[in-house]
Design an enzyme around this catalytic site. Structure first.
Site, PDB file in Angstrom:
ATOM      1  N   GLY A  63     -11.886  13.504  60.759  1.00 21.48           N
ATOM      2  CA  GLY A  63     -11.030  14.630  60.395  1.00 21.48           C
ATOM      3  C   GLY A  63     -10.841  14.819  58.910  1.00 21.48           C
TER       4      GLY A  63
ATOM      5  N   ARG B 138     -18.105  20.601  81.598  1.00 19.61           N
ATOM      6  CA  ARG B 138     -18.028  21.289  80.303  1.00 19.61           C
ATOM      7  C   ARG B 138     -17.127  22.522  80.409  1.00 19.61           C
ATOM      8  NH1 ARG B 138     -20.826  20.160  75.934  1.00 19.61           N
ATOM      9  NH2 ARG B 138     -22.376  18.809  76.845  1.00 19.61           N
TER      10      ARG B 138
ATOM     11  N   HIS C  23     -21.316  22.572  58.883  1.00 18.68           N
ATOM     12  CA  HIS C  23     -22.496  21.805  59.291  1.00 18.68           C
ATOM     13  C   HIS C  23     -23.100  21.144  58.055  1.00 18.68           C
ATOM     14  CE1 HIS C  23     -25.960  20.745  61.716  1.00 18.68           C
ATOM     15  NE2 HIS C  23     -26.713  21.135  60.696  1.00 18.68           N
TER      16      HIS C  23
ATOM     17  N   VAL D 130     -26.794  27.236  68.837  1.00 15.40           N
ATOM     18  CA  VAL D 130     -26.172  26.188  68.015  1.00 15.40           C
ATOM     19  C   VAL D 130     -26.594  26.299  66.544  1.00 15.40           C
ATOM     20  CG1 VAL D 130     -25.997  23.695  67.683  1.00 15.40           C
ATOM     21  CG2 VAL D 130     -26.035  24.635  69.985  1.00 15.40           C
TER      22      VAL D 130
ATOM     23  N   LEU E  69     -17.960  15.365  50.090  1.00 13.62           N
ATOM     24  CA  LEU E  69     -17.157  15.891  48.965  1.00 13.62           C
ATOM     25  C   LEU E  69     -17.373  17.397  48.822  1.00 13.62           C
ATOM     26  CD1 LEU E  69     -17.771  13.168  46.194  1.00 13.62           C
ATOM     27  CD2 LEU E  69     -15.690  13.535  47.543  1.00 13.62           C
ATOM     28  N   ALA E  70     -18.625  17.811  48.947  1.00 14.16           N
ATOM     29  CA  ALA E  70     -18.927  19.246  48.833  1.00 14.16           C
ATOM     30  C   ALA E  70     -18.288  20.016  49.984  1.00 14.16           C
ATOM     31  CB  ALA E  70     -20.439  19.454  48.815  1.00 14.16           C
ATOM     32  N   GLU E  71     -18.325  19.431  51.172  1.00 10.40           N
ATOM     33  CA  GLU E  71     -17.715  20.096  52.334  1.00 10.40           C
ATOM     34  C   GLU E  71     -16.229  20.358  52.095  1.00 10.40           C
ATOM     35  OE1 GLU E  71     -20.254  18.871  56.267  1.00 10.40           O
ATOM     36  OE2 GLU E  71     -18.579  17.567  55.777  1.00 10.40           O
TER      37      GLU E  71
HETATM   38  C1  GAR Z   1     -18.848  16.563  58.752  1.00 13.05           C
HETATM   39  O1  GAR Z   1     -19.796  16.132  57.815  1.00 13.05           O
HETATM   40  C2  GAR Z   1     -19.352  17.794  59.464  1.00 13.05           C
HETATM   41  O2  GAR Z   1     -20.158  18.616  58.667  1.00 13.05           O
HETATM   42  C3  GAR Z   1     -20.166  17.162  60.574  1.00 13.05           C
HETATM   43  O3  GAR Z   1     -19.427  16.055  60.970  1.00 13.05           O
HETATM   44  C4  GAR Z   1     -18.692  15.551  59.885  1.00 13.05           C
HETATM   45  C5  GAR Z   1     -17.256  15.364  60.305  1.00 13.05           C
HETATM   46  O4  GAR Z   1     -16.523  14.679  59.348  1.00 13.05           O
HETATM   47  N1  GAR Z   1     -20.363  18.100  61.619  1.00 13.05           N
HETATM   48  C6  GAR Z   1     -21.450  18.145  62.379  1.00 13.05           C
HETATM   49  O5  GAR Z   1     -22.374  17.380  62.246  1.00 13.05           O
HETATM   50  C7  GAR Z   1     -21.438  19.228  63.428  1.00 13.05           C
HETATM   51  N2  GAR Z   1     -22.675  19.252  64.144  1.00 13.05           N
HETATM   52  P1  GAR Z   1     -14.938  14.756  59.338  1.00 13.05           P
HETATM   53  O6  GAR Z   1     -14.466  14.429  60.739  1.00 13.05           O
HETATM   54  O7  GAR Z   1     -14.525  13.699  58.362  1.00 13.05           O
HETATM   55  O8  GAR Z   1     -14.535  16.133  58.924  1.00 13.05           O
END
Ligand code: GAR
Length: 321
Positions: free
Chosen positions: A15, A67, A111, A146, A174-176
């Protein structure tokens, strides 16, 4: 200051992106509030963080559920929080098409790759194996396919000699944390952006016959007819004369209809200064809940009101089918 958008975040694990969104929402001029953090994993560390920060949480394990059944439960929890947008942040399950359709246009994902490269999993290892110079991250709208929806924002991250999937993942993370809050803020605020509004109207107006762009006293407008005879049927009034609305001005049948509509739905309709007297009705567009189908209907009606008979006849003929 405009009202903040309501955002729900869906996580499966750490998270950290949820935390980036949450702390961004605590800035004084934030564009959104986090109204719910939801998870398919009751042990997700991100849930405990959200709780500590006083954010409502919901979790239910997907184990043992189909699902469809799980997505229905997730949908119900989200719907109860009445979010304007739902941000997937490390949500590691595929969503059913029914769920995606219910949240169409309001569902975002982050992503860890520069989409369209490397959809799916193991994005860092795949970028390293390919010898790429850059990895990165993407925020996009979620569609049934997807990792393939409209891209809203990206940040590239240089790959360094000796990088492993883990060292690269840490920098992409960090970029995210920069990309997601900024992109989400822009997205949920788009209805205040006159340029975005104009593009929506333009796409709807362009679907009508013989339409051209015109300006009316410097405002964007749309006209029907040949170059010589073109008549305006819609104008955007961007906060004219101190008005709050970025409004679409369309032709109503007259003052009676206009006053009736404005009394019945004052959040939607208004009497535009100066233009109202010449039969233009104002339809407010800078709202989070603008019904763009309704805008399309008004454009068509207004088009019919001013189009030459040779064109309205065609339209009436088309109506028969
Ligand atoms: C993040 O890097 C996100 O981009 C990736 O999971 C990580 C979650 O980190 N998402 C995927 O791969 C979706 N297919 P976080 O729980 O620390 O935010």
């Amino acid at each position: 200051m405009a009202e903040r958008a309501r955002v729900a975040v869906v996580i499966s694990g750490e998270g950290s992106n949820m935390a980036a969104l949450l702390y961004a929402s605590r800035l004084p001029d934030a564009a959104f509030d986090i109204v719910l953090v939801a998870s398919n994993n009751p042990q997700a560390p991100g849930l405990a963080l959200a709780e500590a920060e006083g954010v409502p949480t919901w979790s239910q394990s997907h184990k043992g559920l189909s699902r469809e059944a799980f997505d229905d439960a997730l949908h119900a929890a989200l719907a109860a929080a009445q979010p304007d947008a739902v941000a997937l942040a490390g949500y590691m399950r595929l969503l059913t098409p029914a769920f995606v359709q219910r949240w169409r246009g309001r569902l975002l994902n982050i992503h860890p790759s520069l989409l369209p490269n490397y959809r799916g999993l193991d994005t860092y290892a795949r970028a390293l194996e390919a010898g790429d110079t850059h990895a990165g991250c993407t925020v996009h709208l979620v569609t049934e396919e997807v990792d393939a929806g409209e891209i809203l924002g990206q940040v590239a991250v240089a790959i360094r000699p000796g990088d492993t999937p883990d060292t690269l993942a840490a920098r992409v993370r960090l970029a995210e944390h920069q990309l997601y809050p900024a992109t989400l803020a822009t997205y949920v605020s788009r209805h205040h952006d006159a340029g975005w509004i104009e593009r929506q109207v333009d796409a709807l107006a362009a679907a009508l016959p013989e339409v051209s762009r015109k300006t009316s006293h410097g405002s964007p407008g749309w006209a029907v007819g040949t170059e010589k005879s073109a008549k305006l049927f819609a104008i955007i009034a961007d906060r004219h004369h101190g008005e709050e609305a970025i409004g679409l001005l369309v032709k109503a049948s007259g003052a009676d209809e206009m006053t009736g509509l404005i009394e019945a739905r004052p959040d939607t309709y208004y009497w535009p200064k100066y233009y109202g007297a010449s039969g233009w009705l104002g339809f407010k567009l800078n709202r989070p809940d603008t019904d763009w189908d309704e805008v399309g209907e008004w454009l068509q009606r207004s088009w019919r009101a001013v189009a030459p008979p040779r064109l309205t006849k065609l339209m009436r003929a088309a109506d028969q089918f």
